[in-house]
Every structure is written in C-alpha cells, then in structure tokens.
Design a protein around this motif. Structure first.
Motif, PDB file in Angstrom:
ATOM      1  N   ARG A  88       0.834  -1.203   0.000  1.00  0.00           N
ATOM      2  CA  ARG A  88       0.000   0.000   0.000  1.00  0.00           C
ATOM      3  C   ARG A  88       0.865   1.247   0.000  1.00  0.00           C
ATOM      4  O   ARG A  88       1.099   1.878   1.027  1.00  0.00           O
ATOM      5  N   ILE A 670     -14.879  -2.296  12.452  1.00  0.00           N
ATOM      6  CA  ILE A 670     -13.723  -2.898  11.790  1.00  0.00           C
ATOM      7  C   ILE A 670     -13.142  -1.991  10.708  1.00  0.00           C
ATOM      8  O   ILE A 670     -11.932  -1.765  10.691  1.00  0.00           O
ATOM      9  N   PRO A 671     -13.973  -1.394   9.822  1.00  0.00           N
ATOM     10  CA  PRO A 671     -13.378  -0.463   8.853  1.00  0.00           C
ATOM     11  C   PRO A 671     -12.656   0.685   9.546  1.00  0.00           C
ATOM     12  O   PRO A 671     -11.599   1.134   9.099  1.00  0.00           O
ATOM     13  N   TYR A 672     -13.225   1.141  10.661  1.00  0.00           N
ATOM     14  CA  TYR A 672     -12.599   2.247  11.374  1.00  0.00           C
ATOM     15  C   TYR A 672     -11.213   1.845  11.871  1.00  0.00           C
ATOM     16  O   TYR A 672     -10.224   2.573  11.689  1.00  0.00           O
ATOM     17  N   LEU A 673     -11.151   0.660  12.442  1.00  0.00           N
ATOM     18  CA  LEU A 673      -9.873   0.161  12.945  1.00  0.00           C
ATOM     19  C   LEU A 673      -8.867   0.006  11.806  1.00  0.00           C
ATOM     20  O   LEU A 673      -7.708   0.394  11.917  1.00  0.00           O
ATOM     21  N   LYS A 674      -9.351  -0.552  10.702  1.00  0.00           N
ATOM     22  CA  LYS A 674      -8.483  -0.739   9.536  1.00  0.00           C
ATOM     23  C   LYS A 674      -7.907   0.576   9.064  1.00  0.00           C
ATOM     24  O   LYS A 674      -6.722   0.697   8.756  1.00  0.00           O
ATOM     25  N   LYS A 675      -8.786   1.582   9.006  1.00  0.00           N
ATOM     26  CA  LYS A 675      -8.393   2.899   8.539  1.00  0.00           C
ATOM     27  C   LYS A 675      -7.319   3.471   9.453  1.00  0.00           C
ATOM     28  O   LYS A 675      -6.305   4.007   8.992  1.00  0.00           O
ATOM     29  N   PHE A 677      -5.324   1.900  11.433  1.00  0.00           N
ATOM     30  CA  PHE A 677      -4.102   1.130  11.285  1.00  0.00           C
ATOM     31  C   PHE A 677      -3.325   1.577  10.050  1.00  0.00           C
ATOM     32  O   PHE A 677      -2.119   1.806  10.083  1.00  0.00           O
ATOM     33  N   ARG A 678      -4.080   1.738   8.948  1.00  0.00           N
ATOM     34  CA  ARG A 678      -3.470   2.119   7.684  1.00  0.00           C
ATOM     35  C   ARG A 678      -2.858   3.518   7.779  1.00  0.00           C
ATOM     36  O   ARG A 678      -1.783   3.791   7.280  1.00  0.00           O
ATOM     37  N   LYS A 681       0.328   3.442   9.696  1.00  0.00           N
ATOM     38  CA  LYS A 681       1.361   2.839   8.879  1.00  0.00           C
ATOM     39  C   LYS A 681       1.828   3.800   7.788  1.00  0.00           C
ATOM     40  O   LYS A 681       3.026   3.973   7.552  1.00  0.00           O
ATOM     41  N   GLU A 708     -10.441   0.004  -0.194  1.00  0.00           N
ATOM     42  CA  GLU A 708     -10.743  -1.427  -0.228  1.00  0.00           C
ATOM     43  C   GLU A 708     -11.357  -1.785  -1.579  1.00  0.00           C
ATOM     44  O   GLU A 708     -12.145  -0.999  -2.115  1.00  0.00           O
ATOM     45  N   GLU A 759     -15.297   4.387   1.152  1.00  0.00           N
ATOM     46  CA  GLU A 759     -14.368   3.365   1.600  1.00  0.00           C
ATOM     47  C   GLU A 759     -14.028   2.303   0.564  1.00  0.00           C
ATOM     48  O   GLU A 759     -13.135   1.497   0.784  1.00  0.00           O
TER      49      GLU A 759
END
Lengths: 975, 975
Positions: A88, A670-675, A677-678, A681, A708, A759
C-alpha cells in the motif's frame, strides 16, 4: 473456438487507432461536419482546467479505467533498505528519473527476478492487446527500485460506439415524448403526495422537463443520425465533467442523458478487455490479478476521495450521511454513479425499509393491544389469583418441591403480551405484507428498468470464469500428450470428473456443516438441561429461585455467540465449496455461492429458534413417566406461560444481537480500525519516503488504490434477507420484530452508502434488470413464513385451546376456569421411588399435583392416557393450520393476481414508446426521400462543375457518403 | 392521435406503388443486380402453370388475402326472380356482363338501397386505403343483380419487407451454424430412440441438413445483404408454389425457410390493414364485417379444398386422418401452415396426450392392484361374512327395516378397487405428474420458440377492439355538442361509466350464474332425497331393493344432462358478459372471456362432484337425532362401502358422458349435419342458377368462402383443460381417468386436425410465444389438485381410519375387527316415536342397532357424543392433509427447480447463436473494409473516364449507392 479467435482478432483490426474522434452535432447532416470539428477543438481547449487526476497528461482524454501493479527491478536486491514488499504505497507518478531503467543489469538472475520478468512480459503482452483493441494507454515510467505503477486506460469514441452497438445498448435519440399523466382525482392525490413528501425528497438537480422522456433505441452506428447529439461531441470532455458529481459543475451542465452512454459502457469496456484476453490467451484480467501480474483493476472515482472534498459532493450530501436518514434515496444518481446492479440494491433496500414502516406501526399497535388487555385477560388473572391454589408437580426430580402456579404469575402476564388474538391477525397481515412487498418490488423493478432503458435488455453473453479457464488449460496441457481431441471433449471430461468427485464431496460437506449447526443447538440444549439441573442442586435460595432466568439468559447469549462465529465460518466455507466446484461462469458461481451461503446461514440463524418453537417441552413425558436423557436429566420444559414467551425471548435476542454486533459493530468498527491502522502505517512510511519523492498532490488513481476493493453485493443482500426471515417467519411470536428491523435499516442504508462512496474503490458498473436469485429466496421465505406462522399460532401459542375452551367446554362462554381445564391431575403416590421431593416445604399434605397437559385423571379407567379434549384440541389445531395456510396462500395468490406486475402507467408508456418509435422511424424515412431529391440535384451540379481541388473533393466525397447512407433504405424500397 | 394519423399517412406515401419488386440474389453485391433482374423475369415466366385460384389473373401475383362481400344493385328490385338474399352462392368471377352497370337507374331510392350505397362507398374508401398502403388489389366485375364478390389482395415485396422491419421479424441470414449434438451415451440413446420411434414419425420432407440451423436476425432493409437470398427472388412465385403442400411440388422445392417470411408476415398484413383503418376512420375490418360492409376476410387455403384433392396433401396424409393416430404430429408443418398460435396448441395437445400414456399405465396398474388384492382385503371379507351379523339401523324412517351389513357386500368389494393404499401413491404420482407436465411444456415451448425464431419476440402492439372504438365513437359524437375535450378524456369518462355500471352488474351476473349451477346440483340432491323416500314407500319388493341403484343412476344422468346444457349456456353467457364490458383490446377480451368461461364451466362440471366428495353423508345426524330437510326427508347417506365409491361413479359418468357427447357427438355430428344441410341447399341453388352462370371451375376463394369461419382456439383449450381437471383433481377416487382421457385425446387430435384442414377457413397466422393464460389456469388446477386429493384421501376415503385401526387400536396389528370398530351402537328403544320400522321382518328381537360413526355407546355416561376415537381419527386425517399437501407441494417445487425451464442444449444453442451472430457481423464489417478500397479505386477510374451515356450513369449511380451503404458503418468509425 479457433474461429472465434480470428473473428475477435479481425474485430479489433478493423478499427484503426490514433485517429481523432469523429464528431457531429448538427441536425442538418454532413454539411456541418467541418464546422463542428472546429467547434470540438475549441471545446477541448476550454477544458484545460479539469480536476487533476481524472485525465491523461494531455488533460483531454479521461482516465476510464486503471490497472495497478507492483514492480520490482532486478537491481532492487542491491538496495537493502527497500527489500520488504509494501503493497500500500501512496503514489508513484511522474517523479525524478533518479534510477534509470538501464541500471546495474549484471547481477545473476534470482528466482524472484525470473518471476518478475515473466510478469512484466505478460503485462506487456496484455497492454499490447489493449492497444490493438483500440484503447489508449498512459503509463508512468518505473523510476524507482520498486513500487506501484498504474496503467491508465482511455476508451475513445470508436471503441465505445463499437461496443455499444455490439451490446445493443439503448441510447437516447433526438425524439422526446410526453409522459401521460394521471387525470382527475389521481392527479390531485399525486400532487398532494408530492407536496407532502417534498422535504423528504433528496435535493438532486432534475432534468429540466420531467414530463418528457427521451426515446431510446439500441445504438447503431449506421443510424447515428437518429441519436441525440448531446452524446457525440467529445464525450470524454463534455460528459467527463458531468461525472464530477459536485453540485456546482453538475447544475451548470444539465443534460444528464449523455452520461448514460459513458456509464453504461464502462462495463462493456471491462468485458471487452476481458473478452479479448479470454479469446486470445484463455486468461482474463481476473486471472492476471489472481496471478499477481496486476494488483488491481478499477474505474476511477469521480470525486476526489480526500475527506475534505468528498463532503461537497452531491452523492455524499444527499445520500451518504446520517443527517439525511429521513429522506428518500436519490436512486437515479446512485444508478448513474455505480451502475444498475448497485442501483437496484439500494432501490430494493429503500423499498423494503419503506414497507417496514406500516408493519412497524401495526406491530406496535398489536403490542399495545397486548399491554392494554393484560388487565382484562382472565386466564392470566386466574393464574395470578392466590386463591386458586394449583399445586403443581415438581419441575425436577428429588431436589425440586411442589410449587404454586401463582408464583409463575409474571411470566403468564408477559406471555399475554405476545399470545393474544391480535397476533393471529398480525401474522395474516405479515404474510400478505410479504406478498405485497414482493409485488411492489416487481413493479418498482419494472418502473426502474423502463426509466433506465433496460426494457428489452437481453442477457449478456456469459464469459467463463478465469479460474475455470485456467483449470481447463491445465487439464488440456496435461492431456495434450495423451489425446488430441477437441477442447469440447476436454471440457466435458473435466466437468464430468468434477461432477463425479466434487459434487458428492460438496453435498457431504454441506450436510456436515448443517450437522454442525444442529449440534451447536444441541450443545446449547445440553448446556441448558445440565445447568438447570446443577443449579437446582444448589443450596443457595436465590440461585434456585432464578434458575430459569439464569439458564435462559446465558443459553441465549451462548447461542448468539455461536451463531455469530458460525456465520463467519459458513461464509468462508460456502465460498470455498463453490470454488472447489469451479462453476463455468461468473453468474453460476454467484448463484451457487448464494444458495450455499443462504442455506448454511439460514440453518445457523434459525435452528435454535425452530427448536424452541416446535420441539422444546414436547418430549417431556408426564409425571411418573418422564423422558430422561443422559441418564437422569429430564428433558426441559417450557415456562408455565407457554413456549411462546421463550420463543419471543430467543428470537428477539438473536435478532437484535445479530443486528447490533454483526451489522453495526462489525461494519462500523472494523473499517474504522483498519483505517486507523493504515493511517498509522502510512504516516510512518511517508516520513521515510519524503526525501526520495518530490511528491505532487496525489492523483485520483493513487487515492483510489488505497481504498478497499469492492467484493460484491452478496453480504449486503444476505444480511437483509436473514433479517427479512426474522421479520416474517416467526412474526406471530414477536410483533416488534419489524420495528427493530426498521431502526436497523435506517442506519444500514446510510452505512452502506458511506461505505460505497468513501471506503470502496469504485465498482465496475454492471447492467442488470432484476435482483436475480434473491427474489426467489425472498419469495421462498414468504411462502415458508405462512406455514411456520400457522404452526406457531396453532401449536406453540395457546390461541386454539383458549378458543376451544371458550366455545366448547366453558360453562358460560367465558374464559373462567380455563387454567383449571388445561391442568391434568397426578396422583403423587404414583411418583417413582427416589423422584419425590426430598424436603417438601409445602404446608398441606399433597395428594394430587397438577401438570399442564390434557390427560385422563388418576381416577379414570384409562389413567393418564390422552383425554378426549387432547384429541379435540389437536384436531382444532391441525384444522387451524390447514385453514390458515390455505386461506393465506389463497389471499397471497389473489394479491399477486390483483396487482399487475407491470404498473399500468408504465405498460401504457411502453406501448406509447413503441408507437412513437415507429412514427419517428417513418418520419426519418420520409425525410430521406426529400434528401435524395436534393442530392440528385446536387450531384448533377457537381458533375457539371468538373474536377476540384483535392481537399474539396475529399469533403464532397464524405458528404456524398453521409447522404447516400441516409438514403439507402429508400433506394432499396424504390427499386 | 392526430399526429399518428399523419404519420401513418406519410408512412404509406413513402412507398410508391406499381413498381417492380426489387430483386437480388448474388453474394457479390450490387454488380449482379441487373443480371438478377433478368433472371427474376425468367422465373416468373416459368411459373405460368401454377394451380388455379391462388393467383391474380396475370398468374404471377399470389392472392394473399381475400375480402368477400355481398352486393345488390339498385336495379335488382326490378328482377323479381332473384329477390331473396342468397348468402352462400358458389362463385361470381369473370362471367358474361349480361347486366351492364349502366342499367335502369331511374328507380326511386329505396331505404335498403341507400344502405347498400353507403356500404359500397365505405368499401371503396377502404380499398383506396389499401392501395395507398401499397397493397395490390384485384376485383371481379359485379355483373349480376346481386351476389358475392371478392376483393383479392396481394402484398408485394416492398410492403412485406417494410412490415417485417417494423415488426422486427427474424429472418434467416446467409449464415448457417452447426447444432451441437450430444456426445457419448446420450447420443447413442438418442439414436436408439430415433430408431425406435421411426415408424411413429410423420413422413414429412425434412430440411436437407438437420444438423445445421440458419442464423436468424430481425429483418432490416438496410442490412439486406445479410439475409439469405432464398427469400428475395420473387417470393410470390418461388414461395408461392411451396405453399401448395402437395408432396410432389413440396419435395421438388426444398428450401423451406423462405416460406417463413411469407407465413409470418401474413399476420402483419392483417394488422396493417387493420391499423390503417383504425387510425384513419376509427373503423377496422372487424367493424366493417360487423356492419355487413364485408362478409368475410380470410387468407386462402393453399390446397384446393375439394375433397378429392385434399387427400393427396401432405398435411392431410400425415396429420389430419385417423389412420395416423399412432404417429407424432408434424408440428413444424402445422406451424408453417397455420401459424405459431395454432402450432403451439397442437404441440401442447400432443405433449399432453403423450404425458397421459405413463399416467394411464400407472392408473391401470393401480386399478389391477385393487382387483388383485380384493380377495385378501380383510375389511371387505369381514363385511361379507354372514357370521358377523351386524344389524344396521334402518336407512329411512318408518318404512325401512333393520338390515344386515353383509347385504352391502358387493359395494364394499367394489369400493376396495379404488380405496386402497395404491391410490394414495397414485395421487402423489399424479400431483408430481402435473408439475412435470407443466415443466416439460415450458421446455418444449422454449425449444419451439428457439427453432421457430420467436426468441426475443416482443409483444405486439395491441390494437383496440373495433367494438370498443365504435362505442367510443358513438360516445364522442354524442358528447361533441356538450364538450370539446380531448378524446382521452372521453375515453376516460366512457370507461369510467362502464366500470361503474357494468362491473357491478357483471359480478352480480356471474354470481347468479354460479348460484344457478349450485342450485342445479341442489335440485338433483332434492330429487335424490325425495325419490329415494318415495321409492322406499313402494310396496313392490324389487323396487325397494334397487332404490339406491335406481336413484344414483337416474340422478347422475340428470346431472350430466344439466351439465351439458349449462355448459352451452355458460359459453354464451361468458361471451355476452365480456362483450358488455367492452374490453379495450383483443387480448384483454380473450383473457377475460377465458377467465369467465373457465370459472363458470369449472363450477358447472365439478359442483356435483365436490358435493359427493365432501358433503354427502356428512350431515346425516345419528339415529334418534337425524337431520331432516323439507319436513320429514332425511339427508342422504353414502353407501356402506364409503362415499368414495359414489364419487367414483359420479366422476366417471360425468367425465365419460361429457367426452362422448360433447366432444365427439357434438364435434363430429353437428358439422356433418351442417354439411349435409348445406349440400342439399347448394344442390337446389345450383340447379336454379345453372342457366345464368357459365360456370368455370370454382376458384379457391369461392371454395374457402363456403367453409366455416375460424372462431378461435378457446373452445378447444377449454375442453382439454376441463379434462385435465378430471384427470388431476379427483384422481384419488378414479385412477382410470387418465386412461379414458388418453383414449379421448387420440381421437381429439385427429378430429381437430381434420376440422382445421377441411372444415374451416384458413385462420390468420398469429405469432405467439406461449399459450398465455391457459398455462396459469393449468398450473392453478395443478395446485388445487394437491389440496383436493389430500382431502379426498383423508376425508372421503377410509384410508386413515384403517391405518389408525391397524397401528393404534387393533389388538394384534391386523385389520381384523375393523368393521366392528367403525360401527357405533344405538339403543333401539330411544328411536323417536313414529320412526321405528313398521313391519320389521327381522327374526330376532333387536335391542341395539349399529351405524357407521365413532360415537359413545348407549351405556357410556356421555351417550352418543363423539368418542375419543372420533377425535383421534380426525386429528390423523387433518395431520395427513397437512403432511400430504406440504410434502407434495415441496416435491413440486423441487421438481420445478430441478428441471430448468430452458433445456440445456437450447440455452447453449442460444448462447452459441449470439456468438456466431457477433462473429458474422464482424466478418461483414471486415469485408466492408476491403470493399471500400476497391470502391475508391473504381471511383477514381470512373472520374477519369469522364461522362458516359445516361443509362450507364444511372447504373453506376445505383452501384455507388449500394456500395456506399455497405461501407458507411466503416466510414463513421474511420473518421
């Protein structure tokens, strides 16, 4: 198949590349061609200030599709810092060419490098084919050691028109016609309705004249003069800016129709890319992605996906935020942006949510009726009456005491809330509601497909799935030495083998999975029985008194957790099983996946509820002759208020829990957490790369690449369909289900909208006329619900026994004495040794205890056999089932028959459209006749004036062509 | 609407008349045009020897359609001999002009003459419009004082092609493609099947290559070079001779496809004539016929309908005679001759008849099973056993004696034939059979519509019925003075009025009619009750012993007669009611008529059977407490063997009687009588006219005019659907129904065929994809049959009580003692005064008599109440209904789901066709590219050579046109 290859080759060879688009806008034919050409150039120049990232470097050609891939140069191995793959990355556009491609090529080839080289070759071959197919490509130089590179594809006019013709896509013609409006009262009502719902309507710029519809006709280059000029002058510039759904630019450029072509053809472009590859190499873009040759393939979002910019977009403002939850959805806008398939999903979801409103209202009324009549309900009064000292038989062996029925007063009263005559009415209502909903959906679908010009859309030719083709290829290569038979034969053998081996395996696995769900339910039952027994041993008084509550609550929660976990597992299992099958086409793949997933999830969600509704408390036996499982554990009974209460608890907790946890927690959290995290990073990466990259503003394709990928609508539909099951299947036991469903859906619509807009990568537009297999599943659930509700009312609830008592057994026609009538007598002395209560605290000496069943009393000659009442009530229950089922089914058929599938105004409109079309054609033919005369005159004049300059001759030649083409239908009929 | 008028006008103005047909046959394009033109002329000349009566006087142009009318000249009044109208005159073609049209015109105008004059004007106007529409007309001089005259219409190529294009009729293109065949075992099986059924196949000349199918595509004059040349050279000569279905000429001219165009377009011609009129005068040919302006309008039969000639025609030889009853029908031939709608009817009838074969076999086996097990059936043995002296209660008051059950031995044994476990199996079988049949029909329909190129056929635009338009016109004229609002408004008002007044009236009338049917049934019941009572008063011993037989037999026959009479009445009533409604289009008219007629006929046919199955013997009461009707008449009971026996008798007699009398007697006898009558009359007339008419051989139009007009397929379908009801609805009671249906249908197919070929005018061909509403009715009957059979088995038959006895009540698990168990006791002393048998001949003193019911014995505390067994058996019966209904419905859904609606080979074929079509188009486009180059070279050359003679220039001009037209798609994509 070999013929097809060459045909497809020749197809693309006939379209020469790198020509300027043909351009035409006047109504008077070829004479204006040159003028317009000049105009067109001006239009281009005007458009320099287009949003960045949506165009090729020339700022003219729009990026229609993007392929992204990861590259790694051979020299990369010598740069240790950038060894780890970073999938990514922000962007990799035109930057400094710091590392030339002619780098240190002397390193020995590494296995990874060979693979990388192979992929590069595959990419090159693929892109060459795209060019041959007439598409235009822009690439960035691969100027870093490794990174993401984008292939940007532009589909020029000739490709679009060719595909539109092949796919028979309907396009707006020049002709408009009036939509017939209702007259009289209907019109007034309609106007009042419009006024009333005005604040609920999304504020989307409408076509200037809503009373007119443009006549559409399958596009044909030969009849190009029929079609609206709006779409022809440089579709990539004019229509391009339309795509920016920003309000300002949107309202400035009003004619929406020309967008239609672009939107509609995007799918065809994907399919064309796809087809090319399939036929040339038996490999599609899907396979290329699967083989990591490319990373992703997607069209671009037309709003810049930066959070600041998106908020000003029309779709976000009017659809994808919670603030507009009370409004209708701007379906046309959704369809234009995401395509028909997704448009249909949201239209369906919207209609379903709207339909939940009346059923919620009725559900609340039914519930309130229960609340209000609770005081006047004689059976629960009698049950609570301390004077009626019904001494009940102990609920467990040895440790349980006799108990007084009035202690179960609370459950009896609660039970009345859901177990009253209004419930019967409500379940008939809901069965008809389901039929009405399906009928209305059919009508809405028809209406949409009329306004979206999908009427007469034929099924697309189906392309084999890349996985299938790969498998076939492997098989073919393997078999090449053995046999030289035709590919058809191989295909047969392959599918035959698959049928033989896999089908059995798959059926076995599905059965196993279903067994798993059942065993989970069974596990919970065992948990309940044993815990209840264990707790009743307890010496703690409070523990013992709350046994039932504790057990039920914990069991239901365990159930819920199991359901949630198995749901995830089943989703994966269904996909895996379908992939094993290797279905031939995407469509069969989707259908099989849906069927499997639905079957598994359905069993999973409803197994425990079915158990409570129809099996719990039915195999208890009777005092003195209880049914035991696992040596000494008695089967569980229902609460004294009836099993309906427990069914209600079970249903409500599973439904609400599933909605809250699965839909909201999972989908929001979950999308919030993913976001998050991303983001974290990315921040770290960006700091590292800041120095190597003279970063410009990120381009649209970079932004989209981060999102996504879109993975299909199946989970969204599945969620709603399972909810539809909760709303209809056991509605007799829980009239509030529609209310909770409604609340959930209001959130769900905006949640999904947000997901799609912000998203996910923009999905390929797919043209579809209907929601396919989901309709069948919905109608199946509707039918099943009739039978299940009939049984719930007849068997689970006390409705029939009450009715029977009131009209057949009661002395005075009232319900007084009902409780006594439903309780049988048992002679305590006949209790088996060791099962008597140990330390009975009961004051008086008990000689008879009571239990809930219709059995002969101890003093009858046929002691404890089922009594005549039992059989009479059973007959009545069964008769009710027959009556209810057939009545409701008949009513459903009647509703189905009464409501025409095609709305009357639409069917009239379609008829009118046909007439208008014929008239339009005939008029054009008439005009041709006039033109031919003028042409003949012109032709004579030209010949008289003799030869001209080369340029003029070419122009006059093209004029003749255009004219002659217009005329040739007439010529044929003249000869 | 005014716009449409002018559009339609201009439509016909664009096609100039009296031009020679455009003609083209080469593959190499326009260069051959002239050559072919010469060829075409030769073809014409060759065809002089065509059958008489099928052509215009030039023996070239075929007669496509005939309008017949009666004329009466004004001078006719002065010729007293020919005053009486003679509607069926032999012929009136070119004869001596003995009475010139300039006769004695001095007579004062008579009212009849004014009418006649008006009609003549209308005819003239109508025919002028036909000419304007491009049709060609031939008329005979009206050279007699009065008589029948014929307007013969020929539709030339330009009209046909224009209509084909407008209607998007699929036409064969040049391209052929291979039909994929089954491989491996399936192929072998298929071949074996073909071998086995070879003697059953009709001997019809096949297309030379059955493994190839011609690719079809909606006809377009612009793409004319795509289409098969077979159809273009003078379709009226080449295809014309094809129409003569004589074997010799048929096999000589093999390519069948070109016929397709002609056949298919006939409808459109009718519709075009129709449309023209509708739009110009709001009057169609239907109205003209209704107003006696014309007598008849029909296309010509293509075989000479003289009895001697017809026998040699292929259709007659291979289809329309009883000798070929064992053969399959030549469906393709039927479709080609009569059109798709009639083709579908016969295909449906054929499939239904084939499906009756397995069900007949199973039915016979079930019946034989009953016959074989009759000896081992314990209940009937026990009943016949003289030792079991069951003294039964008297069957009527006062005059009837006690009787011994063994005297009803015969009926008990007969009852076993139909009331055995095999029947249950058979009704499940038949429910699934019905589903299978419908599924297979869907598949066959799909297959036919593929091979008949109906896939993608859109619904035809619907024309308003002439009656509706007339009514509208009347209303309009009436309202003209009051209001000047648009016609739409008027239409609204009109239909609104009609809705308000008529709809109520119609519903009322239908209810009344249904009441009539019920009252007829009730009348028969009353007849039975009273006659039975009256006969039992009789002193004659033999009369009294045969009461039941006499009453049943006479009652059923009365029933049958009533059914037959009401059937005719209902047919007329349904038509009348639908006409009152004035439905807007022909299609809605047909649908409403069918629904009404079906409802009425269904009630009529089945009311008495429903009564016997579900009501007879259920309201008898019990000894001592009988139910009385009409002061003193007891309700009728079923025979001791159970009601099933009576149901069986009722069903078989009504079914067989209806088939024999209605289908065969009416359908064979009445036409025969009519023919005889007509012949006698004709002979008389002919003798009279012999001298005035120098008679030639009668022309085809004369012969066809004599025939009966075709009035639609509704009665044919209705007959079969009612039969389908007999076969499925009560099949549990009469397993032999399919056998009789099969026997009837074998005759029916040939009977209908004969009627269509020899007795009716040739119907207009109508394109249809499916059998429409009939399918829904069939599927409705299928669903109803499940419920009815469930009830017949559960309630009418003794299946459930037997099962219950064997597994719940029997001491040793056998059926011994069953009869005793089903009989309740009654204390004779409790018989009401005056109802005891008067002169009891019974030897012993009777204290208890027995009756068939489950009631408490006299010594129980709840004397004569329903016993526990009653409720238990009732529960079992109801549970069986639920189980049976849901199981069979589930199985039906499963069968429906398992069998795909579109046969796999056809769906693959359709997909393949699409691919082939795309390839074909692309190839053509490629060829165009080559052509453009050669043209450019040609063009240059031409310009170089300078001016030529006028003739050559014209030719080169038309060449350029044709070329340019071919190229113009390419030109557009090039620019």
């Amino acid at each position: 198949a070999r013929d097809s290859f060459s045909a497809y080759n020749s197809k693309y060879l006939t379209v020469p590349q790198n020509r300027t688009s043909w351009h035409r806008s006047g109504t008077n034919g070829a004479l204006e061609i040159i003028n317009n050409y000049v105009e067109g150039t001006q239009t281009r120049a005007r458009d320099k200030a287009s949003p960045s990232g949506l165009y090729f470097r020339d700022s003219k050609r729009k990026v229609d599709y993007v392929l992204a891939y990861h590259y790694r140069k051979r020299l990369a191995r010598h740069v240790p810092g950038a060894a780890s793959p970073e999938p990514r990355r922000g962007f990799a556009s035109v930057a400094l060419v710091s590392n030339g491609s002619t780098g240190k090529g002397h390193a020995e080839p590494h296995p990874l490098d060979t693979l990388e080289e192979e992929r590069r070759l595959q990419r090159e071959e693929y892109e060459r084919n795209l060019l041959e197919a007439g598409l235009e490509i822009e690439k960035d130089p691969e100027n870093k050691s490794q990174g993401v590179s984008f292939v940007r594809i532009h589909a020029p006019w000739q490709v679009l028109s060719r595909e539109a013709e092949l796919l028979k896509i309907k396009m707006p013609t020049k002709k408009m016609y009036e939509i017939t409006e209702e007259k009289g009262i209907l019109k007034t009502l309609n106007e009042i309705w419009c006024k009333l719902t005005e604040p609920l309507q999304p504020q989307v710029p409408q076509q200037e004249n809503t009373k007119m519809k443009t006549l559409s006709y399958p596009f044909s280059r030969e009849k190009i003069y029929f079609f609206s000029e709006k779409c022809f002058p440089q579709p990539e510039t004019l229509c391009g800016s339309l795509l920016t759904l920003n309000i300002v630019s949107y309202t400035a450029l009003s004619p929406l129709e020309c967008y239609e072509m672009k939107s509609v053809i995007m799918f065809s472009v994907k399919s064309c890319l796809f087809t090319t590859c399939i036929f040339l190499f038996l490999l599609g873009i899907g396979t290329l992605i699967a083989n990591n040759v490319y990373d992703a393939a997607y069209p671009l979002h037309d709003v810049c996906m930066h959070y600041e910019k998106i908020q000003s977009s029309l779709l976000y403002q009017e659809w994808a935020r919670y603030g507009v939850f009370y409004k209708f959805q701007p379906i046309d806008l959704i369809r234009k942006y995401f395509g028909e398939k997704i448009g249909l999903y949201f239209a369906w979801l919207g209609l379903y949510t709207e339909f939940l409103i009346p059923s919620s209202v009725v559900g609340i009324i039914v519930f309130l009726y229960g609340c209000l009549t609770i005081e006047s309900d004689i059976p629960s009064k009698e049950m609570c009456d301390q004077r009626n000292a019904f001494t009940m038989c102990p609920l467990c062996d040895k440790f349980c005491d006799y108990w007084n029925l009035s202690s179960a007063c609370a459950t009896a009263r609660a039970s009345h809330l859901f177990d009253n005559p209004a419930t019967v009415f409500f379940s008939i209502f809901m069965a008809l509601w389901a039929t009405m909903f399906l009928e209305q959906w059919k009508r809405l679908q028809m209406r949409l497909s009329y306004f979206w010009d999908l009427t007469g859309l034929e099924e697309e030719e189906e392309h084999p799935r890349p996985e299938y083709e790969t498998k076939l290829l492997q098989k073919k290569l393997k078999n090449k030495n053995i046999t030289t038979e035709c590919s058809n034969e191989v295909r047969c053998t392959l599918s035959f083998n698959l049928c033989g081996i896999c089908a059995e395996l798959i059926h076995l696995l599905i059965c196993l999975q279903i067994m798993l769900a059942f065993s989970a339910v069974f596990g919970v039952i065992v948990y309940r029985i044993t815990t209840a027994a264990a707790l009743s041993f307890s010496t703690n008084e409070t523990t013992r008194s709350n046994v039932r509550v504790t057990v039920t609550a914990t069991a239901v929660i365990i159930n819920l957790v199991v359901v949630l976990i198995l749901d995830e597992i089943y989703g994966a299992v269904a996909k895996w099983l379908t992939e094993i099958e290797i279905p031939k086409t995407e469509k069969t793949f989707e259908e099989r996946l849906i069927l499997k997933a639905f079957l598994l999830k359905f069993v999973n969600s409803y197994a425990s509820i079915f158990y409570v509704a129809f099996f719990k408390g039915r195999f208890v036996g009777r005092p003195g002759h209880y049914v035991y499982v696992f040596e000494g554990y008695r089967m569980e009974e229902c609460a004294p208020g009836g099993c309906l209460m427990e069914l209600c608890i079970q249903l409500s907790i599973i439904m609400l829990g599933k909605q809250l946890i699965q839909n909201n927690l999972f989908e929001i959290g979950i999308p919030y957490l993913k976001k998050l995290f991303r983001k974290l990073k990315d921040e770290r990466t960006e700091v590292k790369e800041m120095d190597t990259n003279q970063s410009k503003d990120p381009q649209q394709w970079d932004l989209d690449y981060i999102l996504e990928p879109f993975t299909g609508l199946t989970p969204e539909y599945m969620e709603m369909i399972i909810q539809f099951g909760f709303v209809t299947l056991f509605v007799a036991s829980f009239p509030l289900a529609p209310v909770f469903a409604l609340l959930n859906n209001i959130i769900e619509v905006r949640l999904d909208a947000k997901k799609f807009v912000t998203e996910l990568r923009r999905p390929d537009t797919v043209r579809e006329k209907d929601i396919g297999i989901w309709y069948n599943i919905l109608s199946g659930i509707g039918k099943l619900s009739v039978i299940i509700n009939a049984f719930v009312i007849a068997v689970t609830s006390d409705f029939i026994p009450r009715l029977m008592y009131q009209y057949a057994y009661s002395q005075n026609g009232t319900m007084h004495g009902f409780i006594n009538h439903t309780l049988s007598y048992f002679n305590v002395s006949q209790l088996k040794a060791g099962t008597q209560p140990e330390n009975s605290l009961f004051a008086q000496e008990v000689s008879f205890c009571r239990f809930k069943d219709y059995r002969e009393p101890p003093w009858s000659p046929h002691q404890y056999e089922f009594s005549k009442q039992y059989w009479a009530v059973l007959s009545a229950r069964l008769a009710f089932v027959i009556l209810f089922q057939n009545l409701v089914m008949f009513l459903s058929v009647l509703v189905d028959w009464m409501i025409p599938d095609i709305p009357k105004d639409i069917s009239e409109q379609i008829k009118k459209e046909k007439t208008v079309l014929v008239d339009f054609f005939l008029k054009e033919e008439h005009e041709k006749l006039k033109l031919i005369e003028s042409f003949i005159a012109h032709d004579k004049q030209k010949h008289r004036s003799g030869t001209k300059s080369r340029r003029t001759r070419a122009a006059s030649f093209s004029q003749s062509c255009a004219f002659l083409c217009l005329l040739h239908g007439v010529i044929l009929s003249l000869e």
